[in-house]
Design a protein around this motif. Sequence first.
Motif, PDB file in Angstrom:
ATOM      1  N   TYR A 199       0.843  -1.193   0.000  1.00  0.00           N
ATOM      2  CA  TYR A 199       0.000   0.000   0.000  1.00  0.00           C
ATOM      3  C   TYR A 199       0.880   1.246   0.000  1.00  0.00           C
ATOM      4  N   PHE A 200       0.390   2.295  -0.665  1.00  0.00           N
ATOM      5  CA  PHE A 200       1.134   3.543  -0.796  1.00  0.00           C
ATOM      6  C   PHE A 200       0.184   4.717  -0.577  1.00  0.00           C
ATOM      7  N   TYR A 201       0.696   5.775   0.040  1.00  0.00           N
ATOM      8  CA  TYR A 201      -0.043   7.027   0.058  1.00  0.00           C
ATOM      9  C   TYR A 201       0.958   8.170  -0.070  1.00  0.00           C
ATOM     10  N   ALA A 202       0.452   9.316  -0.528  1.00  0.00           N
ATOM     11  CA  ALA A 202       1.296  10.489  -0.762  1.00  0.00           C
ATOM     12  C   ALA A 202       0.790  11.662   0.065  1.00  0.00           C
ATOM     13  N   LEU A 203       1.739  12.398   0.641  1.00  0.00           N
ATOM     14  CA  LEU A 203       1.458  13.613   1.402  1.00  0.00           C
ATOM     15  C   LEU A 203       2.200  14.772   0.757  1.00  0.00           C
ATOM     16  N   GLU A 204       1.596  15.957   0.784  1.00  0.00           N
ATOM     17  CA  GLU A 204       2.305  17.152   0.339  1.00  0.00           C
ATOM     18  C   GLU A 204       2.912  17.808   1.565  1.00  0.00           C
ATOM     19  N   VAL A 205       4.246  17.928   1.577  1.00  0.00           N
ATOM     20  CA  VAL A 205       4.969  18.467   2.722  1.00  0.00           C
ATOM     21  C   VAL A 205       6.045  19.431   2.217  1.00  0.00           C
ATOM     22  N   LYS A 206       5.931  20.705   2.586  1.00  0.00           N
ATOM     23  CA  LYS A 206       6.941  21.717   2.272  1.00  0.00           C
ATOM     24  C   LYS A 206       7.402  21.684   0.808  1.00  0.00           C
ATOM     25  N   GLY A 207       6.468  21.730  -0.107  1.00  0.00           N
ATOM     26  CA  GLY A 207       6.811  21.793  -1.523  1.00  0.00           C
ATOM     27  C   GLY A 207       7.298  20.478  -2.116  1.00  0.00           C
ATOM     28  N   GLN A 208       7.061  19.396  -1.404  1.00  0.00           N
ATOM     29  CA  GLN A 208       7.468  18.079  -1.895  1.00  0.00           C
ATOM     30  C   GLN A 208       6.323  17.093  -1.695  1.00  0.00           C
ATOM     31  N   ILE A 209       6.358  16.010  -2.438  1.00  0.00           N
ATOM     32  CA  ILE A 209       5.423  14.914  -2.236  1.00  0.00           C
ATOM     33  C   ILE A 209       6.201  13.783  -1.572  1.00  0.00           C
ATOM     34  N   VAL A 210       5.729  13.379  -0.406  1.00  0.00           N
ATOM     35  CA  VAL A 210       6.352  12.297   0.348  1.00  0.00           C
ATOM     36  C   VAL A 210       5.491  11.052   0.166  1.00  0.00           C
ATOM     37  N   VAL A 211       6.105   9.979  -0.317  1.00  0.00           N
ATOM     38  CA  VAL A 211       5.396   8.717  -0.521  1.00  0.00           C
ATOM     39  C   VAL A 211       5.714   7.786   0.640  1.00  0.00           C
ATOM     40  N   MET A 212       4.648   7.281   1.247  1.00  0.00           N
ATOM     41  CA  MET A 212       4.757   6.312   2.327  1.00  0.00           C
ATOM     42  C   MET A 212       4.369   4.945   1.776  1.00  0.00           C
ATOM     43  N   LYS A 213       5.171   3.935   2.116  1.00  0.00           N
ATOM     44  CA  LYS A 213       4.910   2.576   1.645  1.00  0.00           C
ATOM     45  C   LYS A 213       4.625   1.683   2.848  1.00  0.00           C
ATOM     46  N   GLY A 214       3.599   0.864   2.727  1.00  0.00           N
ATOM     47  CA  GLY A 214       3.253  -0.064   3.793  1.00  0.00           C
ATOM     48  C   GLY A 214       2.946  -1.444   3.246  1.00  0.00           C
ATOM     49  N   TRP A 215       2.813  -2.379   4.154  1.00  0.00           N
ATOM     50  CA  TRP A 215       2.502  -3.752   3.759  1.00  0.00           C
ATOM     51  C   TRP A 215       1.671  -4.407   4.851  1.00  0.00           C
ATOM     52  N   GLN A 216       1.007  -5.471   4.460  1.00  0.00           N
ATOM     53  CA  GLN A 216       0.260  -6.281   5.402  1.00  0.00           C
ATOM     54  C   GLN A 216       0.236  -7.700   4.847  1.00  0.00           C
ATOM     55  N   ALA A 217       0.286  -8.690   5.740  1.00  0.00           N
ATOM     56  CA  ALA A 217       0.259 -10.098   5.320  1.00  0.00           C
ATOM     57  C   ALA A 217      -0.607 -10.889   6.274  1.00  0.00           C
ATOM     58  N   GLU A 218      -1.257 -11.917   5.773  1.00  0.00           N
ATOM     59  CA  GLU A 218      -2.153 -12.669   6.649  1.00  0.00           C
ATOM     60  C   GLU A 218      -1.422 -13.401   7.759  1.00  0.00           C
TER      61      GLU A 218
END
Length: 144
Positions: free
Chosen positions: A106-125
């Motif tokens: 899973y990925f999400y993006a945040l706008e922080v101080k003139g940049q886009i920060v991408v966060m990456k996550g995972w989950q497993a059963e």
Amino acid sequence: MRLLVCSSIFLLFFAACQSEPKTKDNGTGLTTDSPTAKVHFRCESSGEDENGVPHNEVFLVVNDQSTKVADVTACDEITKDSYLTFQIPANAVAACGGWYAGAGDYFYALEVKGQIVVMKGWQAEEQTDEGYHYEQDLVVPIKK
């Protein structure tokens, strides 16, 4: 996990009750203002391997400039109304991810101080803890 969900709900409620929009959060660069960039994730299928496992490429698109983020098995847009389900903050500007054969990325993006920060996550059963294990993965400057 209950604490995280309760805290998220409280913060969303508190933010909705404020009369004036907040523009900065104590120097972090996180804002509740409208994003200054057009941001979305693009998922592109690259077919299946000899075992029938799907392969997808994830791209971050910022103002029509594309940056490859990852190769994953499953990828779909995550809409804002589903952010809480995936433990994505309400101020995220885009999100995507998917589940295949017992695991997901899973990925999400945040706008922080003139940049886009991408966060990456995972989950497993078979994981023994809860959550999506998000970590910063990529920072992309916003080019006008």
